[in-house]
Design a protein around this motif. Structure first.
Motif, short mmCIF file in Angstrom:
data_model
loop_
_atom_site.label_atom_id
_atom_site.label_comp_id
_atom_site.label_asym_id
_atom_site.label_seq_id
_atom_site.Cartn_x
_atom_site.Cartn_y
_atom_site.Cartn_z
N LEU A 80 52.96 0.24 20.16
CA LEU A 80 52.83 0.39 21.42
C LEU A 80 51.37 0.00 21.89
N PHE A 81 50.15 0.46 20.83
CA PHE A 81 48.93 -0.15 21.22
C PHE A 81 48.75 -1.42 20.99
N ILE A 82 49.41 -2.14 20.20
CA ILE A 82 49.33 -3.69 20.04
C ILE A 82 49.73 -4.11 21.48
N PHE A 83 50.77 -3.65 22.00
CA PHE A 83 51.37 -4.06 23.28
C PHE A 83 50.53 -3.71 24.21
N HIS A 84 49.87 -2.81 24.28
CA HIS A 84 48.94 -2.19 25.32
C HIS A 84 47.82 -3.05 25.48
N ALA A 85 47.27 -3.34 24.24
CA ALA A 85 45.86 -3.90 24.36
C ALA A 85 46.06 -5.47 24.56
N PHE A 86 47.04 -5.86 23.90
CA PHE A 86 47.03 -7.61 23.92
C PHE A 86 48.04 -8.01 24.94
N VAL A 87 48.94 -7.28 25.47
CA VAL A 87 49.67 -7.92 26.52
C VAL A 87 49.65 -7.34 27.89
N LEU A 88 49.83 -5.91 27.76
CA LEU A 88 50.08 -5.12 29.00
C LEU A 88 48.92 -4.99 29.75
N VAL A 89 47.74 -4.72 29.21
CA VAL A 89 46.43 -4.70 30.10
C VAL A 89 45.98 -6.06 30.33
N THR A 93 45.65 -6.60 34.26
CA THR A 93 44.28 -6.76 34.84
C THR A 93 44.37 -8.22 35.72
N LYS A 94 45.14 -9.29 35.07
CA LYS A 94 45.15 -10.56 35.93
C LYS A 94 46.00 -10.40 37.12
N LEU A 95 46.84 -9.32 37.37
CA LEU A 95 47.45 -9.24 38.66
C LEU A 95 46.74 -8.49 39.52
N THR A 96 46.02 -7.30 38.97
CA THR A 96 45.21 -6.56 39.76
C THR A 96 43.87 -6.82 40.13
N GLY A 97 43.28 -7.79 39.20
CA GLY A 97 41.79 -8.28 39.32
C GLY A 97 40.95 -7.25 39.04
N VAL A 98 41.42 -6.11 38.53
CA VAL A 98 40.52 -5.18 38.22
C VAL A 98 40.54 -4.91 36.73
N PRO A 99 39.70 -4.79 35.95
CA PRO A 99 39.76 -4.38 34.70
C PRO A 99 39.91 -2.74 34.47
N ILE A 100 40.36 -2.65 33.45
CA ILE A 100 40.50 -1.19 32.85
C ILE A 100 39.33 -0.41 32.69
N ASP A 101 39.06 0.85 33.29
CA ASP A 101 38.05 1.56 33.32
C ASP A 101 37.96 2.54 32.26
N GLY A 172 41.13 3.71 36.66
CA GLY A 172 41.43 2.62 37.70
C GLY A 172 42.83 2.35 37.96
N ILE A 173 43.16 1.31 38.69
CA ILE A 173 44.59 0.84 39.03
C ILE A 173 45.19 0.47 37.67
N THR A 174 44.66 -0.29 37.22
CA THR A 174 44.95 -1.02 35.98
C THR A 174 45.30 -0.06 34.94
N GLY A 175 44.36 0.88 34.69
CA GLY A 175 44.66 1.98 33.59
C GLY A 175 45.88 2.83 33.97
N GLN A 176 46.26 3.12 35.40
CA GLN A 176 47.26 3.79 35.97
C GLN A 176 48.60 3.07 35.53
N LEU A 177 48.48 1.93 36.09
CA LEU A 177 49.68 1.08 35.81
C LEU A 177 50.34 0.67 34.32
N ILE A 182 53.36 2.49 29.46
CA ILE A 182 53.47 3.11 28.10
C ILE A 182 54.29 4.63 27.93
N GLY A 183 53.87 5.34 29.20
CA GLY A 183 54.47 6.41 29.34
C GLY A 183 56.01 6.61 29.39
N SER A 184 56.57 5.56 30.12
CA SER A 184 57.83 5.43 30.43
C SER A 184 58.55 4.93 29.12
#
Length: 220
Positions: A80-89, A93-101, A172-177, A182-184
């Motif tokens: 989950l962490f690898i997916f989160h760090a290298f794919v999901l975020v 981030t590219k979609l929202t234009g806002v980096p995770i905070d 931020g919005i990226t972190g929430q999404l 991941i929660g799902s």
């Protein structure tokens, strides 16, 4: 709807009201809010299920094995962490234009005592507290009322995890999404493992440990 008695309706309503007050009321207790909410849930579940509240939440004695908690759960957390760090975020981030905070954790960067204290609080408040609240209680309560059809399971995951993501607004919005996704996945694992709360608590703890360790070393 499943057959339920008045006690099984009133107690969850009162419990939900108390938790909402703790989270949205005038008093803000930080991580203590999660811990206190967990205690309230333990008490409510014990009353509702006449002393069997611990197992009703998903803490099943037979599921406490070294293989589950120290091998399978860490491997799931790592995946989950690898997916989160290298794919999901990166994708979000590219979609929202806002980096995770992660600025809320800046004090622990390179500061081992602060890192250790923060880790202990996060493991208790998030690793266990969040799983008890969102998966062990709210998800199971939803399924208690509406059954375990595929639609009901999907709705329980979406609704409880949506609120779970909302509670991470500091990222931020990226972190929430990202938290929502991941929660799902954790909620789905909880269901597929027949409501094994020990397992998802362990996986969540290992996931958070990886994240905080990366922040400590300045990797994220």
């Amino acid at each position: 709807m499943n057959k339920i008695n008045l006690r099984q309706i009133v107690i969850p309503l009162i419990t939900t009201a108390i938790i909402c007050f703790l989270w949205f009321g005038p008093i803000h207790l930080g991580f203590l809010t999660l811990i206190i909410s967990s205690i309230v849930i333990f008490m409510a579940s014990a009353i509702e299920y006449k002393g069997k509240g611990f197992s009703a939440l998903g803490f099943q004695r037979e599921k406490i094995t070294i293989k589950n908690l120290l091998i399978h759960a860490p491997l799931v957390a790592l995946g989950l962490f690898i997916f989160h760090a290298f794919v999901l975020v990166p994708v979000i981030t590219k979609l929202t234009g806002v980096p995770i905070d992660f600025s809320g954790f800046d004090e622990l960067r390179g500061n081992f005592p602060t890192f250790l204290i923060t880790l202990l609080l996060v493991l208790a408040g998030s690793g266990f507290g969040e799983e008890i609240i969102f998966r062990g209680y709210f998800m199971r309560q939803f399924l208690k009322f509406f059954g375990e059809s595929k639609i009901s399971i999907a709705l329980s995951i979406i609704l409880t995890t949506g609120f779970f993501g909302f509670m991470h607004s500091s990222q931020g919005i990226t972190g929430q999404l990202a938290t929502f996704v991941i929660g799902s996945l954790i909620a789905l694992i909880f269901y597929l493992r027949k409501y094994d709360l020990w397992f998802v608590c362990a996986a969540h703890c290992f996931f958070n440990t990886l994240g905080l360790t990366c922040i400590y070393f300045g990797l994220i």
